[in-house]
Motif scaffolding. Structure first.
Motif, short mmCIF file in Angstrom:
data_model
loop_
_atom_site.label_atom_id
_atom_site.label_comp_id
_atom_site.label_asym_id
_atom_site.label_seq_id
_atom_site.Cartn_x
_atom_site.Cartn_y
_atom_site.Cartn_z
N TYR A 120 0.84 -1.21 0.00
CA TYR A 120 0.00 0.00 0.00
C TYR A 120 0.87 1.26 0.00
O TYR A 120 0.57 2.23 -0.68
CB TYR A 120 -0.93 0.03 1.22
N GLY A 121 1.94 1.22 0.78
CA GLY A 121 2.85 2.36 0.85
C GLY A 121 3.50 2.63 -0.51
O GLY A 121 3.58 3.79 -0.95
N GLU A 122 3.96 1.57 -1.17
CA GLU A 122 4.58 1.72 -2.49
C GLU A 122 3.59 2.27 -3.51
O GLU A 122 3.92 3.13 -4.32
CB GLU A 122 5.16 0.39 -2.99
N GLU A 123 2.36 1.75 -3.47
CA GLU A 123 1.33 2.24 -4.40
C GLU A 123 1.07 3.73 -4.18
O GLU A 123 0.90 4.48 -5.14
CB GLU A 123 0.03 1.45 -4.24
N ILE B 68 1.92 9.53 -5.71
CA ILE B 68 2.51 10.85 -5.44
C ILE B 68 3.44 11.25 -6.59
O ILE B 68 3.40 12.38 -7.08
CB ILE B 68 3.28 10.84 -4.09
N ARG B 69 4.26 10.29 -7.03
CA ARG B 69 5.19 10.60 -8.13
C ARG B 69 4.44 10.90 -9.43
O ARG B 69 4.87 11.71 -10.24
CB ARG B 69 6.17 9.44 -8.33
N ASN B 70 3.31 10.23 -9.62
CA ASN B 70 2.49 10.51 -10.81
C ASN B 70 1.93 11.93 -10.76
O ASN B 70 1.85 12.60 -11.78
CB ASN B 70 1.35 9.49 -10.96
N VAL B 71 1.52 12.36 -9.57
CA VAL B 71 1.03 13.74 -9.41
C VAL B 71 2.16 14.72 -9.75
O VAL B 71 1.96 15.71 -10.46
CB VAL B 71 0.49 13.99 -7.98
N ARG B 72 3.37 14.41 -9.26
CA ARG B 72 4.53 15.27 -9.56
C ARG B 72 4.78 15.33 -11.06
O ARG B 72 4.99 16.40 -11.64
CB ARG B 72 5.78 14.75 -8.84
N ARG B 73 4.72 14.17 -11.72
CA ARG B 73 4.95 14.12 -13.17
C ARG B 73 3.89 14.96 -13.91
O ARG B 73 4.23 15.75 -14.80
CB ARG B 73 4.89 12.67 -13.66
N ILE C 163 6.36 11.74 0.48
CA ILE C 163 6.97 10.40 0.53
C ILE C 163 7.41 10.11 1.97
O ILE C 163 7.23 8.99 2.49
CB ILE C 163 8.17 10.30 -0.44
N LYS C 164 7.97 11.13 2.65
CA LYS C 164 8.39 10.96 4.04
C LYS C 164 7.18 10.65 4.93
O LYS C 164 7.24 9.77 5.79
CB LYS C 164 9.10 12.23 4.52
N LYS C 165 6.05 11.35 4.70
CA LYS C 165 4.83 11.08 5.46
C LYS C 165 4.37 9.64 5.25
O LYS C 165 3.96 8.97 6.19
CB LYS C 165 3.70 12.04 5.04
N ILE C 166 4.42 9.18 4.01
CA ILE C 166 4.01 7.80 3.70
C ILE C 166 4.90 6.81 4.44
O ILE C 166 4.42 5.85 5.03
CB ILE C 166 4.03 7.56 2.17
N ASP C 167 6.22 7.05 4.40
CA ASP C 167 7.15 6.17 5.12
C ASP C 167 6.83 6.13 6.61
O ASP C 167 6.86 5.06 7.24
CB ASP C 167 8.61 6.62 4.91
#
Length: 183
Positions: free
Chosen positions: A118-121, A126-131, A166-170
């Motif tokens: 779930y964390g990786e997804e 998040i990276r898709n939003v950045r892209r 990403i830090k929050k997700i971790d």
């Protein structure tokens, strides 16, 4: 200057989805959130269990579902049995009881892997939003709406925002794994 609010909202939504996903991962404790995804047919409409009865937790390992309509006892019981919850509901004719057993070490590891997934997804989202944000700003640069310096600043700001999420997700994953591993 650049407006990040739309992208920030999308990233916040990703964290909300992750929180909901974590709520559905049972940690050996009774948590009504595990029932959020289970629906029962009520007057021809698939309705979440929480909307057809009251859910209470008389002790840390038990959930009690009391439907407002007694005819829903059997359909609720069947919906829980066919779900991926892995708990056999007990129907006493008035309420349905769900007793959450202590998690085995193997089940904890399995759930921990699910939490990581779930964390990786969420990180991918998040990276898709950045892209998408970068494509938006590059399109603005191409239309001469922003300068090259503005584009560089946008890239930097977006990367910082992405790193923060990403830090929050971790942190969320670490908290959930800790919760799963404690006895």
């Amino acid at each position: 200057m650049a407006d990040y609010s739309d992208f920030s909202r999308k990233m916040d939504k990703t964290l909300e989805v992750l929180t909901a996903d974590f709520g559905a991962v049972r940690a050996g404790r009774a948590n009504a959130q595990v029932l959020d995804r289970i629906t029962v047919e009520y007057y021809g409409v698939d309705t979440p269990i929480g909307q057809v009865g009251s859910i209470s937790s008389p002790d840390p390992r038990t959930l009690v579902i009391q439907p407002w309509d007694g005819t829903l006892l059997k359909p609720i019981q069947k919906a829980i049995q066919t779900s991926d919850l892995g708990i056999n509901p007990q129907n006493d004719g008035r309420v349905i009881r769900l007793v959450f057993p202590q998690l085995t070490e193997d089940r904890r590891r399995e759930l921990s892997k699910q939490v990581k997934k779930y964390g990786e997804e969420s990180k991918v989202a998040i990276r898709n939003v950045r892209r998408d944000a970068m494509e938006t700003f590059k399109a603005e640069k191409k239309r001469s709406e922003i300068t090259e310096d503005d584009l560089k600043k946008c890239e930097k700001d977006l990367q910082e925002m992405t790193d923060k999420y990403i830090k929050k997700i971790d942190e969320m994953c670490a908290r959930k794994e800790k919760e799963l591993m404690e006895l």
